[in-house]
Motif scaffolding. Structure first.
Motif, PDB file in Angstrom:
ATOM      1  N   UNK A 169      -5.352   5.677  -1.119  1.00  0.00           N
ATOM      2  CA  UNK A 169      -5.505   4.340  -1.669  1.00  0.00           C
ATOM      3  C   UNK A 169      -6.192   3.457  -0.641  1.00  0.00           C
ATOM      4  N   UNK A 170      -6.732   2.341  -1.085  1.00  0.00           N
ATOM      5  CA  UNK A 170      -7.462   1.472  -0.179  1.00  0.00           C
ATOM      6  C   UNK A 170      -6.995   0.036  -0.236  1.00  0.00           C
TER       7      UNK A 170
ATOM      8  N   UNK B 190      -5.620   4.321   3.242  1.00  0.00           N
ATOM      9  CA  UNK B 190      -4.319   4.931   3.492  1.00  0.00           C
ATOM     10  C   UNK B 190      -4.234   6.204   2.660  1.00  0.00           C
ATOM     11  N   UNK B 191      -3.744   7.279   3.266  1.00  0.00           N
ATOM     12  CA  UNK B 191      -3.761   8.552   2.552  1.00  0.00           C
ATOM     13  C   UNK B 191      -2.623   9.456   2.986  1.00  0.00           C
ATOM     14  N   UNK B 192      -2.378  10.451   2.156  1.00  0.00           N
ATOM     15  CA  UNK B 192      -1.494  11.557   2.497  1.00  0.00           C
ATOM     16  C   UNK B 192      -2.389  12.720   2.871  1.00  0.00           C
TER      17      UNK B 192
ATOM     18  N   UNK C 132       0.829  -1.201   0.000  1.00  0.00           N
ATOM     19  CA  UNK C 132       0.000   0.000   0.000  1.00  0.00           C
ATOM     20  C   UNK C 132       0.868   1.256   0.000  1.00  0.00           C
ATOM     21  N   UNK C 133       1.948   1.207   0.766  1.00  0.00           N
ATOM     22  CA  UNK C 133       2.905   2.316   0.797  1.00  0.00           C
ATOM     23  C   UNK C 133       3.485   2.561  -0.592  1.00  0.00           C
ATOM     24  N   UNK C 134       3.836   1.478  -1.282  1.00  0.00           N
ATOM     25  CA  UNK C 134       4.387   1.627  -2.622  1.00  0.00           C
ATOM     26  C   UNK C 134       3.373   2.139  -3.619  1.00  0.00           C
TER      27      UNK C 134
ATOM     28  N   UNK D 254       3.299  10.042  -3.022  1.00  0.00           N
ATOM     29  CA  UNK D 254       2.743  10.650  -1.820  1.00  0.00           C
ATOM     30  C   UNK D 254       3.252   9.917  -0.584  1.00  0.00           C
ATOM     31  N   UNK D 255       3.093  10.559   0.565  1.00  0.00           N
ATOM     32  CA  UNK D 255       3.548   9.992   1.833  1.00  0.00           C
ATOM     33  C   UNK D 255       2.392   9.320   2.555  1.00  0.00           C
TER      34      UNK D 255
END
Length: 334
Positions: A328-329, A281-283, A217-219, A224-225
């Motif tokens: 992203x989810x 997950x979001x910035x 998910x991070x990738x 974005x962070x």
């Protein structure tokens, strides 16, 4: 420095376009005039409470009845209610905590801006001499931001409240503020999952709540962070059972402060009403815009006239997505 005692207070001060009751008071009795005096640090509303000897908290807290000794002091009551509700909103996890910016409007119609969101539009490629620089197109969004009124109806009577201490009544009003915050958080989740009317919802990758999925998910969120994760109760329970959450440092942080963290350093926010089987997950620095029509709204005329049988307290706000791929989810089978 007792000039504040001469202000004429009336319910019409709540109906000034684009101004709160306190802002109207400040124009009539500017706090800058009290620098170097015992009243320094108070705003105009707090000085009016002192004028009528009303204590809203602490030892010796006044009763609700103290606001209604005169028509002038009664005009202070709606602002007390609004401030107590606002305190509850500020003590809870605020929707403003996950918004990149907060826009306050005077009406109910608002169009945000839309920008290019492809990865190519954000990359800084070398530009040959004489060539044109890459462009970022900024346009007005085609759709209006959906605003939702969230609040509670205060159903009571003046007789039931008149002898109650204000600090006890404040507890109830703060809970109304906490409820509003919870409802707004669900509105933010809805804008991310289902779209805001102008931009679509986030994309979801299939997986399970595991450390490897967080890495994926991070990738997927890059460039974005990943700094904020939203999860419902079921997802939270699964996330907190990931092995990487059980290291000593994470445990001491949770047990000592009550603040949740994730292995990737993102802030983990519990949204109890969020649908099970989904994690966002979001910035937070560029994913959402919080749009609010004014501040905490009270039916000030009813409150001033002691018609508390059905007095509404509400906040009208909505969310617009800024950069589509800044959130992203992850979906999984419950």
């Amino acid at each position: 420095m007792a000039a504040y005692k001469n202000i004429v207070l009336e319910k019409g001060m709540y109906g000034m376009p684009g101004k709160s009751f306190t802002q109207v008071l400040e124009e009539m009795d500017n706090s800058e005039n009290y620098r170097g005096t015992p009243l320094e640090g108070m705003d105009a509303y707090q000085r009016q409470l002192m004028r009528f000897g009303i204590r809203v908290s602490g030892p010796g807290s006044s009763t609700v009845e103290s606001f209604f000794g005169s028509s002038a002091s009664a005009a202070l009551f709606p602002e007390y209610v609004a401030r107590a509700v606002r305190q509850g909103m500020e003590s809870a996890t605020k929707a403003a905590d996950i918004a990149a910016t907060v826009t306050t409007i005077d009406g109910l119609d608002y169009r945000t801006i839309s920008t290019g969101t492809g990865h190519d539009s954000k990359s800084l490629k070398p530009v040959a001499e004489g060539a044109e620089l890459p462009q970022t197109a900024i346009r007005t969004s085609k759709g209006l931001v959906r605003l939702h009124k969230r609040g509670r109806m205060l159903v009571t009577s003046y007789e039931a409240l008149r002898f109650q201490k204000l600090d006890l009544f404040t507890v109830t009003l703060r809970q109304i503020g906490a409820y509003i915050c919870g409802a707004q958080m669900q509105d933010a989740v809805d804008a991310l999952i289902n779209g805001d009317g102008a931009k679509p919802g986030v994309g979801f990758m299939e997986g399970a709540p595991s450390y490897s999925d967080f890495i994926a998910l991070w990738g997927k969120l890059a460039p974005y962070t990943l700094n904020t994760v939203l999860a419902g109760t079921d997802a939270m329970q699964k996330l907190l059972n990931i092995g990487e959450f059980k290291d000593a440092q994470a445990g001491m942080n949770f047990q000592g402060t009550g603040r949740l963290c994730t292995p990737l350093g993102a802030k983990l926010i519990h949204v109890p009403t969020m649908e099970a089987g989904k994690i966002l997950a979001m910035d937070r620095t560029c994913a959402l815009e919080l749009v609010q029509a004014g501040d905490v709204c009270t039916e000030y005329d009813k409150l001033i006239d002691r018609q508390l049988e059905r007095a509404a307290i509400s906040v009208t706000a909505g969310f617009a997505r800024i950069y589509e791929d800044a959130a992203q989810g992850l979906s999984y089978t419950v």
